[in-house]
Design a protein around this motif. Structure first.
Motif, mmCIF file in Angstrom:
data_model
loop_
_atom_site.group_PDB
_atom_site.id
_atom_site.type_symbol
_atom_site.label_atom_id
_atom_site.label_comp_id
_atom_site.label_asym_id
_atom_site.label_seq_id
_atom_site.Cartn_x
_atom_site.Cartn_y
_atom_site.Cartn_z
ATOM 1 N N ILE A 272 0.830 -1.208 0.000
ATOM 2 C CA ILE A 272 0.000 0.000 0.000
ATOM 3 C C ILE A 272 0.864 1.257 0.000
ATOM 4 C CG2 ILE A 272 -1.709 1.303 1.309
ATOM 5 C CD1 ILE A 272 -3.255 -1.094 1.727
ATOM 6 N N ALA A 273 2.046 1.167 0.632
ATOM 7 C CA ALA A 273 2.958 2.315 0.585
ATOM 8 C C ALA A 273 3.355 2.611 -0.858
ATOM 9 C CB ALA A 273 4.196 2.034 1.427
ATOM 10 N N ARG A 274 3.530 1.554 -1.643
ATOM 11 C CA ARG A 274 3.866 1.742 -3.061
ATOM 12 C C ARG A 274 2.698 2.347 -3.820
ATOM 13 N NH1 ARG A 274 7.468 -1.134 -0.131
ATOM 14 N NH2 ARG A 274 9.453 -1.243 -1.217
ATOM 15 N N VAL A 275 1.495 1.888 -3.486
ATOM 16 C CA VAL A 275 0.322 2.455 -4.152
ATOM 17 C C VAL A 275 0.286 3.959 -3.915
ATOM 18 C CG1 VAL A 275 -2.184 2.453 -4.273
ATOM 19 C CG2 VAL A 275 -0.960 0.321 -3.933
ATOM 20 N N ALA A 276 0.593 4.355 -2.684
ATOM 21 C CA ALA A 276 0.601 5.785 -2.372
ATOM 22 C C ALA A 276 1.622 6.505 -3.242
ATOM 23 C CB ALA A 276 0.914 5.993 -0.897
ATOM 24 N N PHE A 277 2.784 5.880 -3.418
ATOM 25 C CA PHE A 277 3.855 6.462 -4.225
ATOM 26 C C PHE A 277 3.418 6.602 -5.686
ATOM 27 C CE2 PHE A 277 7.775 5.334 -6.753
ATOM 28 C CZ PHE A 277 8.427 6.530 -6.589
ATOM 29 N N VAL A 278 2.792 5.559 -6.188
ATOM 30 C CA VAL A 278 2.391 5.555 -7.593
ATOM 31 C C VAL A 278 1.237 6.535 -7.839
ATOM 32 C CG1 VAL A 278 1.321 4.125 -9.377
ATOM 33 C CG2 VAL A 278 3.184 3.208 -8.007
ATOM 34 N N MET A 279 0.312 6.591 -6.894
ATOM 35 C CA MET A 279 -0.917 7.349 -7.135
ATOM 36 C C MET A 279 -0.825 8.811 -6.698
ATOM 37 S SD MET A 279 -2.685 5.065 -8.471
ATOM 38 C CE MET A 279 -4.440 5.019 -8.426
ATOM 39 N N ASP A 280 0.289 9.188 -6.095
ATOM 40 C CA ASP A 280 0.371 10.540 -5.544
ATOM 41 C C ASP A 280 -0.018 11.611 -6.560
ATOM 42 O OD1 ASP A 280 1.184 12.471 -3.442
ATOM 43 O OD2 ASP A 280 2.669 13.025 -4.930
ATOM 44 N N LYS A 281 0.511 11.485 -7.759
ATOM 45 C CA LYS A 281 0.260 12.541 -8.741
ATOM 46 C C LYS A 281 -1.231 12.616 -9.100
ATOM 47 C CE LYS A 281 2.109 14.650 -12.837
ATOM 48 N NZ LYS A 281 2.945 14.505 -14.028
ATOM 49 N N LEU A 282 -1.849 11.445 -9.228
ATOM 50 C CA LEU A 282 -3.290 11.434 -9.553
ATOM 51 C C LEU A 282 -4.102 12.028 -8.417
ATOM 52 C CD1 LEU A 282 -4.008 8.014 -11.267
ATOM 53 C CD2 LEU A 282 -3.991 10.306 -12.267
ATOM 54 N N LEU A 283 -3.757 11.618 -7.191
ATOM 55 C CA LEU A 283 -4.519 12.118 -6.049
ATOM 56 C C LEU A 283 -4.359 13.614 -5.879
ATOM 57 C CD1 LEU A 283 -3.989 9.164 -3.648
ATOM 58 C CD2 LEU A 283 -6.177 10.123 -4.302
ATOM 59 N N ARG A 284 -3.210 14.122 -6.319
ATOM 60 C CA ARG A 284 -3.038 15.561 -6.223
ATOM 61 C C ARG A 284 -4.016 16.310 -7.108
ATOM 62 N NH1 ARG A 284 2.975 16.442 -7.077
ATOM 63 N NH2 ARG A 284 2.582 18.635 -7.455
ATOM 64 N N LYS A 285 -4.410 15.665 -8.173
ATOM 65 C CA LYS A 285 -5.375 16.319 -9.067
ATOM 66 C C LYS A 285 -6.712 16.536 -8.355
ATOM 67 C CE LYS A 285 -3.651 14.778 -13.549
ATOM 68 N NZ LYS A 285 -2.457 15.586 -13.456
ATOM 69 N N ILE A 286 -7.034 15.654 -7.410
ATOM 70 C CA ILE A 286 -8.257 15.902 -6.649
ATOM 71 C C ILE A 286 -7.928 16.543 -5.303
ATOM 72 C CG2 ILE A 286 -9.616 14.103 -7.765
ATOM 73 C CD1 ILE A 286 -9.140 12.390 -5.264
ATOM 74 N N GLY A 287 -6.742 17.084 -5.178
ATOM 75 C CA GLY A 287 -6.414 17.889 -4.005
ATOM 76 C C GLY A 287 -5.908 17.108 -2.811
ATOM 77 N N LEU A 288 -5.499 15.856 -3.024
ATOM 78 C CA LEU A 288 -4.998 15.072 -1.892
ATOM 79 C C LEU A 288 -3.586 14.595 -2.181
ATOM 80 C CD1 LEU A 288 -8.165 13.007 -1.089
ATOM 81 C CD2 LEU A 288 -7.102 14.740 0.339
ATOM 82 N N SER A 289 -2.963 13.977 -1.181
ATOM 83 C CA SER A 289 -1.641 13.427 -1.433
ATOM 84 C C SER A 289 -1.720 11.902 -1.437
ATOM 85 C CB SER A 289 -0.651 13.894 -0.374
ATOM 86 O OG SER A 289 -0.608 12.970 0.675
#
Ligand code: GDP
Ligand code: MG
Length: 783
Positions: A494-511
């Motif tokens: 899940i830590a990797r998922v966070a790493f991979v998805m960070d940029k996408l989540l930033r688009k909706i205002g999250l990290s």
């Protein structure tokens, strides 16, 4: 140049760290300090954030933050391997052998019968929870995602009745960065434990000792537990424990929490230092000759300056002094220095900055890391690149690879859902259901024979077996779902998922960090809301909490399956998947709305450790499953049972408390009738549906048990609803207010006002979306 421009594979030395405030302090605490060698491992698949290797561990950092870090010209050399010394076999002096590191201060123990309280402190993923389970024998959740332990957990050490040990959230330093770190710091400062057990991950020793040094300054009796020694020695590494003890001035016990090695010795040392109140022999880590001794002189000068204030406030002196020099405002305020003293302090620190050529935070961090470097050079034989690390790198080539990461994520989640809902879950569920059915038949026969009162019969068969029983049969699916989620979490994925998805989540205002609560939300909203405490900003925390209800929790599954099986038996898969996706879609839309309205601004920086992949220990997994099953059984036999019986009662009796001949005359029908107008436009005006929805607020599973109860035989529902209204009902259930337990946890995190807002806003939203579905369906010609 800046770190942002360093290419994967290149190494450089850090020259200056820009930025300001808590974030910068966090960088420094994580070892991003001037002079440190840093190597870029890779960029996330979407190009941002980057993965770095520093002080022998992996860290994530966004490019925008990397741009604030000045580096020297890159070199293509790899980390210089330490001159490998052969680890020598050596004996560790046990407690009986003169207690070499037990000064026995006054030699006068705490009075017999004093409760010995311990704090279990360590970095995230150092094995705290595993150790805690070993020490107490109790059931705790263990995770491999940084910061899974979100709540304080207490337990007595086995065979030592007068002890209490508290598992604290993982922290990297005593400068609070997230709300969890504040919890841990305050516990040590305010609850004043009699002893500290500091757990140190031996395979990542430099970063871990950073916290140790700050704990030593707390002047509380302490033992260092060197964990993961199995991995360390397995890869040719070793630690000269005796040398380390004399450098740190506290007992150091090598252990392997996962393999239950060294635990008994650790307990003995811990109880001993606490009982005799043996404080660390060393708190002074700055040398008079280091870089001209500027840091040393300033620390000692400040110590003398504040001695009386620290004593008055009950703060450990050395801790207060180094925090002051570092620029910690909380401590500064707490010490109540007067104007003159504040000026004096500022001058001392300015002088130090001038002489040392580093600013205050960096100078202190540098002093600590310099000491750690000395300790490691003297006592630690670095393992050759560990098999675990090499394996992690190999796995990461796929799971965080440029083209494979996102497909892999989708595939893994799909597999998890497929196995849960289509393979393992249903198999176990059928098994359990047939067992329950058998039991129900037997009980029915017995009651028939015994001529039991028909009202009681209806309660037992209709209420208990049909209601609670049908919910109970979902236990396997729920437990299986938690099994997979905890597997993903414990393994480090899940830590990797966070790493991979960070940029996408930033688009909706999250990290990227927000992905964790969201995925946990598929299991249950309560732990999901709790796990948001690992997020470092209040804004991100709030926003993530408000989004968790959109991720269908397992308790809603019985509802989905019930309706899907009754109305869309051939497409049940499609319907259930569609609901999950609709929930996610609504969550994304809600996030976009939040970002534009309530929560403007940027998501917090993304600085996170990427631990090695580890196989979760079977014991921890079994404990978790048992806990979840127990939890569910408790709910089934308390909340759900009560809800079912209450509903049964109101549905069987009328106002004069006579058995209602016709269900329409029952109390329930009358009460539900009041709310029915709200639901009638949705085509859900039937009083039985309304009561089911109301009871769903207690626990979502009871929606099904109440429906079973009130509609009787399976055909009842299909007769009362059309296919379209069943779909509308499902959409409403997907989105309407989370259950009481979830709301209670929202209240705990955000306060009463937000809890009410969540209830209201989810219900309104559910109604609107359900209405849209109904209108769309009618437009398409469905009845
Ligand atoms: P916490 O975050 O500090 O509570 O750490 P956990 O107790 O959740 O442990 C993190 C991971 O390290 C888990 O996957 C454990 O199975 C693993 N682990 C814990 N102790 C040891 C150990 O002594 N040796 C090895 N090899 N792994 C361990
Ligand atoms: Mg933990």
């Amino acid at each position: 140049m800046t770190l942002e421009h360093l290419r994967p594979g290149q190494t450089a030395r850090i020259e200056a760290v820009g930025g300001e405030g808590a974030l910068r302090q966090h960088f420094l605490d994580m070892g991003v300090i001037p002079g440190a060698a840093v190597r870029v491992m890779k960029l996330a698949p979407l190009g941002d954030p980057m993965e770095l290797r520093i002080h022998g561990y992996e860290l994530t950092l966004r490019l925008a933050d990397a741009a604030k870090i000045e580096i020297s010209d890159p070199a293509d050399h790899t980390e210089s391997p330490r001159a490998a010394r052969k680890p020598e076999k050596q004996d560790h002096p046990g407690l009986g052998e003169d207690g070499k590191f037990h000064p026995k201060g006054s030699g006068d123990p705490l009075p017999e019968g004093t409760l010995l309280t311990f704090a279990l402190v360590g970095n995230q993923n150092s094995g705290k929870t595993t150790l805690f389970n070993q020490l107490t024998g109790s059931n705790q959740h263990v995770g491999n995602f940084p910061g899974v332990t979100v709540d304080r957990k207490d337990g007595a050490i086995r065979r030592f009745p007068n002890t209490r040990i508290t598992d604290l959230p993982g922290i990297y330093s005593m400068s609070p960065y997230t709300s969890e770190e504040l919890v841990s710091r305050n516990f040590v400062l305010e609850d004043k434990p009699k002893g500290i057990i500091n757990i140190v991950d031996a395979t990542n020793i430099e970063r871990n000792l950073y916290l140790t040094m700050q704990l030593l300054e707390m002047n509380v009796p302490m033992v260092v537990a060197l964990n993961m020694m199995d991995e360390m020695t397995g890869n040719g590494g070793g630690v000269d424990v005796n040398a380390m003890e004399s450098l740190l001035g506290v007992p150091v016990v090598p252990i392997s929490a996962a393999k239950n090695q060294g635990i008994d010795e650790l307990i003995k040392h811990a109880v001993h230092v606490a009982k005799y109140q043996e404080r660390p022999l060393r708190q002074d880590f700055c040398g008079p000759d280091d870089h001209g001794g500027a840091v040393h002189r300033s620390l000692h000068a400040v110590s003398h300056l504040i001695e009386d204030h620290a004593r008055a406030e009950g703060l450990p002196l050395r801790f207060a002094a180094s925090k002051l020099v570092e620029g910690d405002n909380d401590i500064c305020r707490q010490l109540k220095l007067d104007k003159n003293e504040l000026e004096l302090l500022e001058h001392i620190v300015l002088q130090m900055e001038n002489e040392r050529g580093l600013d205050r935070s960096a100078a202190i961090a540098d002093m600590r890391y310099a000491f750690i470097q000395r300790v490691c050079a003297q006592c630690v034989t670095k393992p050759h690149e560990s098999a675990e690390h090499r394996r992690s790198q190999r796995i990461d080539r796929i799971l965080t690879g440029k083209f494979t990461a996102i497909p892999a994520f989708v595939a893994i989640m799909a597999l998890v859902f497929f196995l849960t809902f289509a393979v393992i879950g249903p198999f176990l569920q059928d098994l359990l259901q047939s067992g329950i059915d058998k039991l129900a038949e037997t009980v029915a026969a017995v009651m028939e024979e015994g001529n039991v009162n028909p009202t009681v019969q209806s309660l037992v068969l209709g209420g208990l077996f049909d209601g609670v029983g049908s919910v109970l049969s979902f236990m396997p699916i729920i437990v299986v779902m938690f099994f997979f989620l905890s597997l993903l979490e414990d393994s480090g994925y899940i830590a990797r998922v966070a790493f991979v998805m960070d940029k996408l989540l930033r688009k909706i205002g999250l990290s990227g960090r927000s992905i964790v609560p969201m995925l946990i939300g598929f299991g249950c909203t309560v732990p999901a809301v709790m796990s948001t405490r690992t997020l470092p900003s209040a804004r991100d925390r709030k926003m993530t909490i408000l989004l968790t209800p959109f991720f269908s929790c397992t308790a809603k599954l019985p509802i989905y399956s019930f309706f899907a099986a009754a109305f869309f038996p051939r497409y049940s898969w499609l319907v259930v998947t569609g609901l999950y996706l609709l929930g996610i879609l609504m969550g994304i839309l809600a996030a976009l709305v939040f970002k534009k309205t309530l929560f403007r601004g940027e998501a917090v920086p993304f600085v996170m450790e990427l631990p090695n992949y580890r196989l979760p220990s079977p014991r921890n997994v079994l404990q978790l499953l048992w806990e979840k099953a127990k939890d569910f059984l408790q709910r089934a036999f308390t909340v759900i049972l009560v809800a079912t019986v209450v509903v049964w009662f109101f549905q069987s009796f009328n106002y004069r408390l006579e058995l209602a001949a016709n269900p329409q005359d029952s109390i329930l029908a009358k009460v539900a009738g009041i709310l029915a107008p709200v639901f009638r436009p949705l085509g859900l005006g039937d009083w039985r549906i309304v009561t089911a929805l109301i009871s769903g607020f207690m626990a979502k599973e009871s929606v099904v048990s109440v429906l079973e109860l009130s509609f009787g035989a399976a055909g009842g529902v299909t007769a009362a609803l059309t296919g379209l209204s069943a779909l509308v009902m499902l959409v409403f259930c997907l989105l309407y207010t989370p259950c009481v337990a979830a709301i209670a946890s929202v209240k705990r995190e955000l306060g009463q006002r937000w809890a009410w807002r969540v209830i209201l806003w989810q219900c309104v939203l559910a109604w609107i979306v359900a209405m849209l579905v109904r209108l769309a369906g009618m437009a398409l010609g469905a009845a």
